[in-house]
Design a protein around this motif. Sequence first.
Motif, PDB file in Angstrom:
ATOM      1  N   ALA A   1       1.049  -1.348  -0.103  1.00 46.59           N
ATOM      2  CA  ALA A   1      -0.024   0.043  -0.290  1.00 46.59           C
ATOM      3  C   ALA A   1       1.227   1.307   0.053  1.00 46.59           C
ATOM      4  CB  ALA A   1      -1.100   0.471   0.983  1.00 46.59           C
ATOM      5  N   VAL A   2       1.858   1.216   0.334  1.00 46.26           N
ATOM      6  CA  VAL A   2       2.853   2.456   0.859  1.00 46.26           C
ATOM      7  C   VAL A   2       3.516   2.172  -0.001  1.00 46.26           C
ATOM      8  CG1 VAL A   2       2.146   3.213   3.022  1.00 46.26           C
ATOM      9  CG2 VAL A   2       4.427   1.400   2.383  1.00 46.26           C
ATOM     10  N   ARG A   3       4.001   1.766  -1.092  1.00 49.60           N
ATOM     11  CA  ARG A   3       5.300   1.271  -2.097  1.00 49.60           C
ATOM     12  C   ARG A   3       5.543   2.114  -3.067  1.00 49.60           C
ATOM     13  NH1 ARG A   3       4.969  -3.607  -2.646  1.00 49.60           N
ATOM     14  NH2 ARG A   3       6.760  -4.180  -1.288  1.00 49.60           N
ATOM     15  N   PRO A   4       4.576   2.794  -3.242  1.00 47.39           N
ATOM     16  CA  PRO A   4       4.230   4.206  -4.139  1.00 47.39           C
ATOM     17  C   PRO A   4       5.159   5.573  -3.985  1.00 47.39           C
ATOM     18  CG  PRO A   4       2.424   3.052  -4.993  1.00 47.39           C
ATOM     19  CD  PRO A   4       3.262   2.614  -3.874  1.00 47.39           C
ATOM     20  N   ILE A   5       4.576   5.646  -2.686  1.00 41.87           N
ATOM     21  CA  ILE A   5       4.788   6.521  -1.933  1.00 41.87           C
ATOM     22  C   ILE A   5       7.288   5.951  -1.706  1.00 41.87           C
ATOM     23  CG2 ILE A   5       5.091   8.225   0.337  1.00 41.87           C
ATOM     24  CD1 ILE A   5       2.556   7.543   0.884  1.00 41.87           C
ATOM     25  N   LEU A   6       7.233   5.162  -0.912  1.00 39.00           N
ATOM     26  CA  LEU A   6       8.621   4.738  -0.606  1.00 39.00           C
ATOM     27  C   LEU A   6       9.296   5.009  -1.738  1.00 39.00           C
ATOM     28  CD1 LEU A   6      10.874   3.938   1.673  1.00 39.00           C
ATOM     29  CD2 LEU A   6      10.015   1.458   0.778  1.00 39.00           C
ATOM     30  N   GLU A   7       8.504   4.796  -3.447  1.00 36.96           N
ATOM     31  CA  GLU A   7       9.719   4.376  -4.821  1.00 36.96           C
ATOM     32  C   GLU A   7       9.372   5.432  -5.486  1.00 36.96           C
ATOM     33  OE1 GLU A   7       8.011   0.624  -6.271  1.00 36.96           O
ATOM     34  OE2 GLU A   7       9.425   0.011  -5.542  1.00 36.96           O
ATOM     35  N   GLY A   8       8.589   6.597  -4.849  1.00 34.57           N
ATOM     36  CA  GLY A   8       8.460   8.270  -5.470  1.00 34.57           C
ATOM     37  C   GLY A   8       7.735   7.436  -6.857  1.00 34.57           C
TER      38      GLY A   8
ATOM     39  N   ARG B   1      11.439  -1.315   5.251  1.00 34.16           N
ATOM     40  CA  ARG B   1      11.973  -0.940   4.583  1.00 34.16           C
ATOM     41  C   ARG B   1      11.445   1.286   4.208  1.00 34.16           C
ATOM     42  NH1 ARG B   1      11.148  -2.841  -0.963  1.00 34.16           N
ATOM     43  NH2 ARG B   1      12.149  -0.948  -1.595  1.00 34.16           N
ATOM     44  N   PHE B   2      10.065   0.753   5.499  1.00 39.27           N
ATOM     45  CA  PHE B   2       9.217   2.208   5.511  1.00 39.27           C
ATOM     46  C   PHE B   2       9.778   2.966   6.509  1.00 39.27           C
ATOM     47  CE2 PHE B   2       5.075   4.521   4.909  1.00 39.27           C
ATOM     48  CZ  PHE B   2       5.197   5.323   4.072  1.00 39.27           C
ATOM     49  N   GLU B   3      11.128   2.735   6.338  1.00 40.47           N
ATOM     50  CA  GLU B   3      11.119   3.425   8.412  1.00 40.47           C
ATOM     51  C   GLU B   3      12.118   4.910   8.464  1.00 40.47           C
ATOM     52  OE1 GLU B   3      11.034   3.206  12.220  1.00 40.47           O
ATOM     53  OE2 GLU B   3      10.650   1.400  11.487  1.00 40.47           O
TER      54      GLU B   3
ATOM     55  N   GLY C   1      10.242   3.590  17.227  1.00 36.10           N
ATOM     56  CA  GLY C   1      10.370   4.275  16.003  1.00 36.10           C
ATOM     57  C   GLY C   1       9.372   4.701  15.127  1.00 36.10           C
ATOM     58  N   ALA C   2       9.813   5.140  13.427  1.00 35.49           N
ATOM     59  CA  ALA C   2       8.897   6.010  12.828  1.00 35.49           C
ATOM     60  C   ALA C   2       7.635   5.578  12.255  1.00 35.49           C
ATOM     61  CB  ALA C   2       9.803   6.571  11.540  1.00 35.49           C
ATOM     62  N   ILE C   3       8.030   4.362  12.430  1.00 32.21           N
ATOM     63  CA  ILE C   3       6.975   3.291  11.378  1.00 32.21           C
ATOM     64  C   ILE C   3       5.522   2.858  12.589  1.00 32.21           C
ATOM     65  CG2 ILE C   3       5.681   0.522  11.589  1.00 32.21           C
ATOM     66  CD1 ILE C   3       7.810   0.542   9.384  1.00 32.21           C
ATOM     67  N   ASN C   4       6.088   2.537  14.062  1.00 31.51           N
ATOM     68  CA  ASN C   4       5.375   2.385  15.079  1.00 31.51           C
ATOM     69  C   ASN C   4       4.429   4.638  15.564  1.00 31.51           C
ATOM     70  OD1 ASN C   4       5.011   0.363  14.771  1.00 31.51           O
ATOM     71  ND2 ASN C   4       6.296   0.229  17.188  1.00 31.51           N
ATOM     72  N   ARG C   5       4.946   4.868  15.475  1.00 33.29           N
ATOM     73  CA  ARG C   5       4.551   6.710  15.263  1.00 33.29           C
ATOM     74  C   ARG C   5       3.927   7.068  14.165  1.00 33.29           C
ATOM     75  NH1 ARG C   5       9.058  11.093  14.774  1.00 33.29           N
ATOM     76  NH2 ARG C   5       9.446  10.569  12.733  1.00 33.29           N
ATOM     77  N   ALA C   6       3.994   5.956  12.520  1.00 36.23           N
ATOM     78  CA  ALA C   6       2.616   6.701  12.479  1.00 36.23           C
ATOM     79  C   ALA C   6       1.781   5.884  12.232  1.00 36.23           C
ATOM     80  CB  ALA C   6       3.254   6.601  10.588  1.00 36.23           C
TER      81      ALA C   6
END
Length: 344
Positions: A89-96, A123-125, A174-179
């Motif tokens: 679901a978040v891969r497009p954001i990760l890969e730009g 990888r999204f961290e 970490g950042a994943i848990n924050r989001a």
Amino acid sequence: MKSIALFNNKGGVGKTTLAYHLAHMMQRIGLSVLVVDLDPQANLTAMCLDESEIEDLWGGTSELIDQGAVMAALSGTGRVRGGQTMADAVRPILEGTGDIAAVEPTRLRPGLWLLPGSLDLSRFEDKLSNEWSRAYGGDIAAIRTSTSFHRVIQQAASVVDAEVVLIDVGPNLGAINRAALISADTVLMPLAADLFSLKGLSNLGPTLRRWRSDWQSLVLPRVPRDISAPSATMQPLGYVIMQPEMRLDRPLKAYERWLERIPWVYSSAVLGESSPDSHGDHHRIATLRNYRSLMPLAHDARKPMFDLRPADGALGSTQQYVKTCFKEFEALSGKVLARLERIL
């Protein structure tokens, strides 16, 4: 739709097991439930799906299968399709390459759905970490990144008409848990009565308050109207004590000593009360006994402990234990839902 994140800064307390059984019990009592696996270890997904489905979901050979954590099996169960995890679901954001991608929740049974996790989510961290401070300045791309989990969950909950969303997150700050946590209306904390859980509470409370304050004061006023953003209420719902398996080298008195300290630490660190509660225990929702003897049977049968039957190996006195388990989780679910209704 109301959401609950299950979180503890200490691992190994039974958080994922609690999320799994609460989701199934809430479905049993008539609610439409969406459970979301935002722990990059994907343990909840491994509990919900069998090995062949994990292979289908992750597109053939996976890290979990390679590591021997699950056994490879023939594909074709039909419940899942490849590329339908939170990482996808978040891969497009990760890969730009774009914004969030729509993913199809997996139907576990009528009224119970799963947004599966994946080891690839780790990888999204870094992306989330880098974009957090940029969101303070109103950067649109950073805001889309920081709100991505919220928007994926909101979209999936709308598709399946979920009344309750349970979010399982990993044991870190970490950042994943924050989001993940800013996406939750409330936070339920499973605890063990030991030093590590108390230390985890001491870290967790101030961190949640800081995340809430930063998001609500620095980011929310800058979010464009066309982007759905969470309010980051993260209201503490209470805690559940997960009883350990008592051993001769861990006397009952030691357990009770730590148990007595939890109300004060919770009131002080998590709620930020100036006059912490050191005597009452009204924030404790329940104490769940250790069901270690039922877990292997439940794992093999791919069902909750309270649904085990003689055909699953729950014979003789074990069947009475299963009934006790059902009553305890039914009562716990009722209490959690009552608090959710009262707080929200």
